[in-house]
Design a protein around this motif. Structure first.
Motif, PDB file in Angstrom:
ATOM      1  N   PRO A 109       0.806  -1.224   0.000  1.00  0.00           N
ATOM      2  CA  PRO A 109       0.000   0.000   0.000  1.00  0.00           C
ATOM      3  C   PRO A 109       0.835   1.269   0.000  1.00  0.00           C
ATOM      4  O   PRO A 109       0.326   2.346  -0.325  1.00  0.00           O
ATOM      5  N   LEU A 110       2.103   1.161   0.363  1.00  0.00           N
ATOM      6  CA  LEU A 110       2.971   2.337   0.358  1.00  0.00           C
ATOM      7  C   LEU A 110       3.574   2.601  -1.021  1.00  0.00           C
ATOM      8  O   LEU A 110       4.217   3.635  -1.218  1.00  0.00           O
ATOM      9  N   ARG A 111       3.387   1.679  -1.936  1.00  0.00           N
ATOM     10  CA  ARG A 111       3.892   1.853  -3.307  1.00  0.00           C
ATOM     11  C   ARG A 111       2.753   1.590  -4.289  1.00  0.00           C
ATOM     12  O   ARG A 111       2.706   0.546  -4.944  1.00  0.00           O
ATOM     13  N   PRO A 112       1.799   2.497  -4.385  1.00  0.00           N
ATOM     14  CA  PRO A 112       0.634   2.265  -5.244  1.00  0.00           C
ATOM     15  C   PRO A 112       1.024   2.133  -6.707  1.00  0.00           C
ATOM     16  O   PRO A 112       1.990   2.751  -7.171  1.00  0.00           O
ATOM     17  N   SER A 113       0.281   1.332  -7.428  1.00  0.00           N
ATOM     18  CA  SER A 113       0.519   1.120  -8.854  1.00  0.00           C
ATOM     19  C   SER A 113       0.196   2.387  -9.637  1.00  0.00           C
ATOM     20  O   SER A 113      -0.466   3.309  -9.149  1.00  0.00           O
ATOM     21  N   LEU A 114       0.649   2.419 -10.881  1.00  0.00           N
ATOM     22  CA  LEU A 114       0.326   3.546 -11.757  1.00  0.00           C
ATOM     23  C   LEU A 114      -1.179   3.690 -11.928  1.00  0.00           C
ATOM     24  O   LEU A 114      -1.718   4.804 -11.937  1.00  0.00           O
ATOM     25  N   LEU A 115      -1.885   2.558 -12.071  1.00  0.00           N
ATOM     26  CA  LEU A 115      -3.329   2.630 -12.257  1.00  0.00           C
ATOM     27  C   LEU A 115      -4.012   3.169 -11.010  1.00  0.00           C
ATOM     28  O   LEU A 115      -4.920   4.003 -11.105  1.00  0.00           O
ATOM     29  N   GLN A 116      -3.601   2.724  -9.852  1.00  0.00           N
ATOM     30  CA  GLN A 116      -4.199   3.241  -8.614  1.00  0.00           C
ATOM     31  C   GLN A 116      -3.972   4.743  -8.505  1.00  0.00           C
ATOM     32  O   GLN A 116      -4.886   5.500  -8.175  1.00  0.00           O
ATOM     33  N   GLN A 117      -2.754   5.185  -8.781  1.00  0.00           N
ATOM     34  CA  GLN A 117      -2.466   6.621  -8.729  1.00  0.00           C
ATOM     35  C   GLN A 117      -3.281   7.388  -9.757  1.00  0.00           C
ATOM     36  O   GLN A 117      -3.805   8.465  -9.479  1.00  0.00           O
ATOM     37  N   ALA A 118      -3.391   6.817 -10.975  1.00  0.00           N
ATOM     38  CA  ALA A 118      -4.145   7.483 -12.029  1.00  0.00           C
ATOM     39  C   ALA A 118      -5.623   7.575 -11.675  1.00  0.00           C
ATOM     40  O   ALA A 118      -6.279   8.594 -11.938  1.00  0.00           O
ATOM     41  N   SER A 119      -6.169   6.523 -11.067  1.00  0.00           N
ATOM     42  CA  SER A 119      -7.581   6.531 -10.689  1.00  0.00           C
ATOM     43  C   SER A 119      -7.857   7.637  -9.674  1.00  0.00           C
ATOM     44  O   SER A 119      -8.830   8.394  -9.803  1.00  0.00           O
ATOM     45  N   GLU A 120      -6.998   7.739  -8.686  1.00  0.00           N
ATOM     46  CA  GLU A 120      -7.176   8.801  -7.707  1.00  0.00           C
ATOM     47  C   GLU A 120      -7.017  10.169  -8.361  1.00  0.00           C
ATOM     48  O   GLU A 120      -7.804  11.093  -8.114  1.00  0.00           O
ATOM     49  N   GLN A 121      -6.017  10.312  -9.221  1.00  0.00           N
ATOM     50  CA  GLN A 121      -5.779  11.585  -9.896  1.00  0.00           C
ATOM     51  C   GLN A 121      -6.975  12.000 -10.741  1.00  0.00           C
ATOM     52  O   GLN A 121      -7.403  13.163 -10.720  1.00  0.00           O
ATOM     53  N   VAL A 122      -7.542  11.046 -11.475  1.00  0.00           N
ATOM     54  CA  VAL A 122      -8.691  11.343 -12.330  1.00  0.00           C
ATOM     55  C   VAL A 122      -9.868  11.825 -11.501  1.00  0.00           C
ATOM     56  O   VAL A 122     -10.492  12.859 -11.797  1.00  0.00           O
ATOM     57  N   TYR A 123     -10.191  11.108 -10.447  1.00  0.00           N
ATOM     58  CA  TYR A 123     -11.372  11.479  -9.662  1.00  0.00           C
ATOM     59  C   TYR A 123     -11.157  12.758  -8.867  1.00  0.00           C
ATOM     60  O   TYR A 123     -12.097  13.550  -8.688  1.00  0.00           O
ATOM     61  N   LEU A 124      -9.952  13.002  -8.402  1.00  0.00           N
ATOM     62  CA  LEU A 124      -9.693  14.284  -7.753  1.00  0.00           C
ATOM     63  C   LEU A 124      -9.882  15.429  -8.748  1.00  0.00           C
ATOM     64  O   LEU A 124     -10.436  16.489  -8.402  1.00  0.00           O
ATOM     65  N   ALA A 125      -9.435  15.226  -9.993  1.00  0.00           N
ATOM     66  CA  ALA A 125      -9.608  16.254 -11.019  1.00  0.00           C
ATOM     67  C   ALA A 125     -11.084  16.463 -11.341  1.00  0.00           C
ATOM     68  O   ALA A 125     -11.546  17.604 -11.526  1.00  0.00           O
ATOM     69  N   VAL A 126     -11.835  15.371 -11.419  1.00  0.00           N
ATOM     70  CA  VAL A 126     -13.268  15.481 -11.694  1.00  0.00           C
ATOM     71  C   VAL A 126     -13.966  16.256 -10.579  1.00  0.00           C
ATOM     72  O   VAL A 126     -14.724  17.211 -10.834  1.00  0.00           O
ATOM     73  N   PHE A 127     -13.715  15.892  -9.335  1.00  0.00           N
ATOM     74  CA  PHE A 127     -14.390  16.562  -8.226  1.00  0.00           C
ATOM     75  C   PHE A 127     -13.999  18.037  -8.137  1.00  0.00           C
ATOM     76  O   PHE A 127     -14.846  18.897  -7.851  1.00  0.00           O
TER      77      PHE A 127
END
Length: 352
Positions: A109-127
């Protein structure tokens, strides 16, 4: 030629077109457009690499309006909006490079995958965009990314996506249990993480299926973060009531059923949709939501199963009900197909 009639509705309308209509800004009164086809390419139309089944060529999902449209960007997010509804799309292209496992083969959990990071980034941008633009309520979200059932970095990519998505919901104090938006997540052949959505100034009414455990209450066996979506959502806009049925599959309770039998899975999926229609009718105090009132996007994992899925749907749906078939991977490896559905009914005027 169009797959469905295309009368322009007062506020919002959905059409599936089989001809090349060009990018969204080239079509009068276009709010947004998404192309489904064999390959993705860098154009102003969001292109989803999911081959179309049962016809030649790509399919364009076109959202239209007769209201004035304003467009803009916020970082990677592109949007178009009327005074009441907003269509947005965002793509992060480099998530396909997420391969291999961390040392020891387990998820860290301390080294999130690119997809996990991208998913969070996308939804933060949307919100962030919804707050700044004044359309705070998500109605419906569509999520697509490659290798959805593949294990990378010690975890299936769909589960990684769920972690990133829910982390964004939590950070922005967004409802990720009850009142989460309708949504789906499908696996593509390529294209990175692609997300598009509809949002409004008024909240939708979330609809759940009593035959199923709500996705946001799934047990721990489905990952460290539950999927953040409702089974369906009712949204009332000016003169219109929209029903957005999330990606629906052969699940009873929280378990997949009819493993290996695509016909039985299709039948079970239709039973789940029928229950959602009954729940929507109950919530709206109407009987107008029927199978005939919907347009269907059908995801089939294996192209060889297309005819079997189509024959079941042809036996249950009226001939006039629009349905589009694409080849895509479903979020669980044992699910062979999934259906989403969308409908719009007029809202009776007061005194009528």
């Amino acid at each position: 030629m169009p797959l469905s009639p295309a009368p322009i509705s007062p506020l919002l309308s959905l059409h599936y077109l089989s001809r090349d209509t060009g990018p969204p800004h080239a079509a009068p009164a276009a709010l947004g457009a998404v192309r489904f086809g064999r390959t993705a390419s860098p154009t102003s139309v969001l292109e989803i690499a999911t081959p179309v089944l049962g016809q030649t060529g790509d399919v364009l999902e076109l959202w239209q309006t007769d209201q004035p449209v304003r467009t803009g960007t916020q970082g990677l997010l592109h949007y178009a909006m009327t005074d009441e509804v907003l269509f947005g799309a965002i793509c992060i292209p480099d998530t396909d490079s997420d391969v291999g496992h961390y040392p020891g083969g387990g998820y860290d959990p301390l080294r999130p995958s690119l997809l996990q990071q991208a998913s969070e980034q996308v939804y933060l941008a949307v919100f962030a965009a919804l707050e700044s633009l004044g359309y705070p309520h998500l109605l419906r979200v569509w999520n697509y990314f490659s290798g959805i059932n593949t294990d990378t970095c010690g975890m299936e990519r769909y589960l990684q996506f769920n972690i990133g998505r829910q982390d964004a919901f939590r950070k922005m104090a967004r409802p990720f249990l009850a009142d989460a938006p309708a949504a789906c997540a499908l696996g593509t052949h390529s294209g990175g993480l692609q997300v598009y959505f509809l949002a409004a100034k008024v909240p939708p009414l979330a609809i759940e299926n009593p035959r199923q455990v709500s996705a946001y209450f799934y047990p721990d066996q489905y990952g460290p973060r539950t999927p953040s979506f409702s089974r369906a959502a009712l949204a009332t806009l000016s003169g219109q009531c929209w029903l957005f049925i999330s990606g629906t599959a052969s699940i009873v309770g929280h378990q997949s059923v009819h493993a290996g039998d695509v016909r039985a899975q299709t039948e079970e999926t239709l039973r789940n949709i029928a229950v959602l229609l009954a729940q929507a009718n109950r919530a709206a105090d109407t009987r107008d939501w029927t199978l005939a009132a919907l347009q269907y996007k059908v995801y089939v994992r294996h192209a060889a199963d297309f005819e079997a899925v189509r024959s079941v749907l042809d036996a249950h749906l009226p001939p006039a009900a629009v349905r589009v078939y694409v080849q895509a991977d479903v979020c669980r490896a044992d699910l062979l197909m999934e259906i989403e559905a969308t409908g719009c009914l007029p809202v009776p005027m007061a005194g009528v």
